[in-house]
Design a protein around this motif. Structure first.
Motif, PDB file in Angstrom:
ATOM      1  N   ALA A 191       0.833  -1.214   0.000  1.00 47.79           N
ATOM      2  CA  ALA A 191       0.000   0.000   0.000  1.00 47.79           C
ATOM      3  C   ALA A 191       0.865   1.260   0.000  1.00 47.79           C
ATOM      4  CB  ALA A 191      -0.925  -0.013   1.220  1.00 47.79           C
ATOM      5  N   LEU A 192       1.926   1.241   0.803  1.00 52.01           N
ATOM      6  CA  LEU A 192       2.834   2.393   0.854  1.00 52.01           C
ATOM      7  C   LEU A 192       3.537   2.590  -0.482  1.00 52.01           C
ATOM      8  CD1 LEU A 192       4.302   4.629   2.411  1.00 52.01           C
ATOM      9  CD2 LEU A 192       5.935   2.898   3.221  1.00 52.01           C
ATOM     10  N   ARG A 193       3.938   1.494  -1.105  1.00 57.76           N
ATOM     11  CA  ARG A 193       4.613   1.573  -2.402  1.00 57.76           C
ATOM     12  C   ARG A 193       3.706   2.243  -3.429  1.00 57.76           C
ATOM     13  NH1 ARG A 193       4.412  -0.178  -7.224  1.00 57.76           N
ATOM     14  NH2 ARG A 193       2.501  -1.288  -6.726  1.00 57.76           N
ATOM     15  N   GLY A 194       2.445   1.826  -3.478  1.00 58.56           N
ATOM     16  CA  GLY A 194       1.518   2.400  -4.441  1.00 58.56           C
ATOM     17  C   GLY A 194       1.328   3.894  -4.251  1.00 58.56           C
ATOM     18  N   TRP A 195       1.218   4.323  -2.998  1.00 56.52           N
ATOM     19  CA  TRP A 195       1.027   5.759  -2.728  1.00 56.52           C
ATOM     20  C   TRP A 195       2.268   6.552  -3.114  1.00 56.52           C
ATOM     21  CZ3 TRP A 195       3.168   9.726   0.031  1.00 56.52           C
ATOM     22  CH2 TRP A 195       2.382  10.871   0.193  1.00 56.52           C
ATOM     23  N   LEU A 196       3.440   6.022  -2.771  1.00 47.80           N
ATOM     24  CA  LEU A 196       4.685   6.729  -3.076  1.00 47.80           C
ATOM     25  C   LEU A 196       4.927   6.827  -4.576  1.00 47.80           C
ATOM     26  CD1 LEU A 196       7.083   5.284  -0.336  1.00 47.80           C
ATOM     27  CD2 LEU A 196       6.225   7.630  -0.489  1.00 47.80           C
ATOM     28  N   VAL A 197       4.600   5.764  -5.304  1.00 48.40           N
ATOM     29  CA  VAL A 197       4.784   5.780  -6.757  1.00 48.40           C
ATOM     30  C   VAL A 197       3.955   6.903  -7.374  1.00 48.40           C
ATOM     31  CG1 VAL A 197       4.271   4.533  -8.886  1.00 48.40           C
ATOM     32  CG2 VAL A 197       5.419   3.363  -7.013  1.00 48.40           C
ATOM     33  N   GLN A 198       2.703   7.010  -6.957  1.00 48.82           N
ATOM     34  CA  GLN A 198       1.807   7.990  -7.566  1.00 48.82           C
ATOM     35  C   GLN A 198       2.116   9.426  -7.139  1.00 48.82           C
ATOM     36  OE1 GLN A 198      -0.174   7.034  -9.940  1.00 48.82           O
ATOM     37  NE2 GLN A 198      -1.013   9.077 -10.333  1.00 48.82           N
ATOM     38  N   ASN A 199       2.661   9.591  -5.939  1.00 52.68           N
ATOM     39  CA  ASN A 199       2.879  10.938  -5.401  1.00 52.68           C
ATOM     40  C   ASN A 199       4.347  11.323  -5.281  1.00 52.68           C
ATOM     41  OD1 ASN A 199      -0.006  11.831  -4.440  1.00 52.68           O
ATOM     42  ND2 ASN A 199       0.215   9.718  -3.770  1.00 52.68           N
ATOM     43  N   ASN A 200       5.229  10.535  -5.900  1.00 46.11           N
ATOM     44  CA  ASN A 200       6.664  10.775  -5.791  1.00 46.11           C
ATOM     45  C   ASN A 200       7.064  12.196  -6.190  1.00 46.11           C
ATOM     46  OD1 ASN A 200       9.565  10.486  -5.961  1.00 46.11           O
ATOM     47  ND2 ASN A 200       9.321  10.038  -8.125  1.00 46.11           N
ATOM     48  N   ALA A 201       6.632  12.635  -7.377  1.00 46.23           N
ATOM     49  CA  ALA A 201       7.039  13.948  -7.891  1.00 46.23           C
ATOM     50  C   ALA A 201       6.527  15.081  -7.006  1.00 46.23           C
ATOM     51  CB  ALA A 201       6.550  14.125  -9.323  1.00 46.23           C
ATOM     52  N   THR A 202       5.278  14.969  -6.553  1.00 42.38           N
ATOM     53  CA  THR A 202       4.697  16.028  -5.719  1.00 42.38           C
ATOM     54  C   THR A 202       5.412  16.119  -4.381  1.00 42.38           C
ATOM     55  OG1 THR A 202       2.536  15.691  -6.763  1.00 42.38           O
ATOM     56  CG2 THR A 202       2.572  16.872  -4.664  1.00 42.38           C
ATOM     57  N   VAL A 203       5.649  14.966  -3.755  1.00 43.02           N
ATOM     58  CA  VAL A 203       6.341  14.946  -2.462  1.00 43.02           C
ATOM     59  C   VAL A 203       7.724  15.575  -2.576  1.00 43.02           C
ATOM     60  CG1 VAL A 203       7.385  13.437  -0.717  1.00 43.02           C
ATOM     61  CG2 VAL A 203       5.079  12.966  -1.554  1.00 43.02           C
ATOM     62  N   MET A 204       8.473  15.178  -3.609  1.00 43.74           N
ATOM     63  CA  MET A 204       9.835  15.698  -3.771  1.00 43.74           C
ATOM     64  C   MET A 204       9.828  17.180  -4.107  1.00 43.74           C
ATOM     65  SD  MET A 204      12.057  13.604  -2.895  1.00 43.74           S
ATOM     66  CE  MET A 204      13.337  14.770  -3.289  1.00 43.74           C
ATOM     67  N   ALA A 205       8.858  17.637  -4.907  1.00 46.21           N
ATOM     68  CA  ALA A 205       8.797  19.055  -5.260  1.00 46.21           C
ATOM     69  C   ALA A 205       8.583  19.918  -4.029  1.00 46.21           C
ATOM     70  CB  ALA A 205       7.674  19.298  -6.283  1.00 46.21           C
ATOM     71  N   VAL A 206       7.624  19.535  -3.199  1.00 47.98           N
ATOM     72  CA  VAL A 206       7.349  20.300  -1.978  1.00 47.98           C
ATOM     73  C   VAL A 206       8.543  20.246  -1.024  1.00 47.98           C
ATOM     74  CG1 VAL A 206       5.872  20.459   0.061  1.00 47.98           C
ATOM     75  CG2 VAL A 206       4.862  19.957  -2.173  1.00 47.98           C
TER      76      VAL A 206
END
Length: 223
Positions: A191-206
């Motif tokens: 579950a964590l992998r799926g969330w991180l994959v989809q939100n990787n760019a947004t998390v890193m940008a912020v």
């Protein structure tokens, strides 16, 4: 020593929260050779962080010492340049985020994780922590702060240890948790992998935006 630890905390957290290494570690934990590759990856990840921050601490320590009450223009310029570089990376990450309804694409090398050996996992962990541009910039920033912080060898070693523990924890925690309770960790990790994959760019940008602003502020304050 306390102020130096406070200054490096955002940079350590920046490395820790970087999604790609966490996703790689999770994929290894879900692979057929989970234990060997994940432990190798963790060891390489930790060693890469140690090497990067120690090297840049030593390089920064050769900057001529100044009056503690005086400004530190050289250190300030380096921090401002690093901060601007982080803001540039933040903008790139933001532009690369998937559009609504679009699935995020993973790096092609992740497709080969199922067939990785312990040695290859170690090399991958080292490269992601010591050579990856985003993490390298944060290690440079931490090294400059530690190297110009007026610390003795013992204090610098303690600060580096704190930095490494915080920066490595996001990979260490899932690996250790899996080794302790592998069956119970499979579903939460997926579950964590799926969330991180989809939100990787947004998390890193912020993340890069916040850290970049903080580093620029520290640089301005050095004058």
């Amino acid at each position: 020593m306390g102020p130096v630890i406070g200054d490096i905390l955002p940079l350590a957290l920046g490395i820790a929260i970087s999604p790609i290494p966490i996703i790689a570690a999770i994929l290894m934990l879900l692979s057929p050779k989970a234990k060997g590759t994940s432990v190798g990856f963790l060891l390489g990840w930790v060693l890469g962080i140690v090497v990067a921050v120690v090297v840049f601490t030593l390089l920064a320590s050769v900057i001529p010492e100044q009056d503690p009450d005086a400004g530190k223009p050289i250190s300030g310029v380096i921090k401002i340049v690093l901060g601007v570089a982080l803001l540039f990376l933040a903008a790139r990450q933001w532009r690369s985020r998937p559009k609504p309804g679009e699935a995020a694409a993973l790096p092609k090398w992740m497709a080969a994780i199922d067939e990785m050996t312990t040695g290859r996992g170690f090399v991958l962990g080292f490269l992601l922590s010591a050579v990856n541009p985003k993490n390298l910039l944060m290690a440079v920033g931490a090294g400059v702060i530690i190297g110009t912080g007026g610390l003795n060898v013992g204090e610098a070693a303690i600060v580096i240890l704190v930095f490494v523990l915080i920066a490595a924890c996001s990979v260490a925690i899932p690996v250790i948790a899996y080794l302790v309770a592998s069956k119970r960790m499979a579903a939460p990790l997926e579950a964590l992998r799926g969330w991180l994959v989809q939100n990787n760019a947004t998390v890193m940008a912020v993340l890069l935006l916040v850290i970049g602003v903080v580093v620029i502020g520290k640089g301005i304050g050095s004058f």
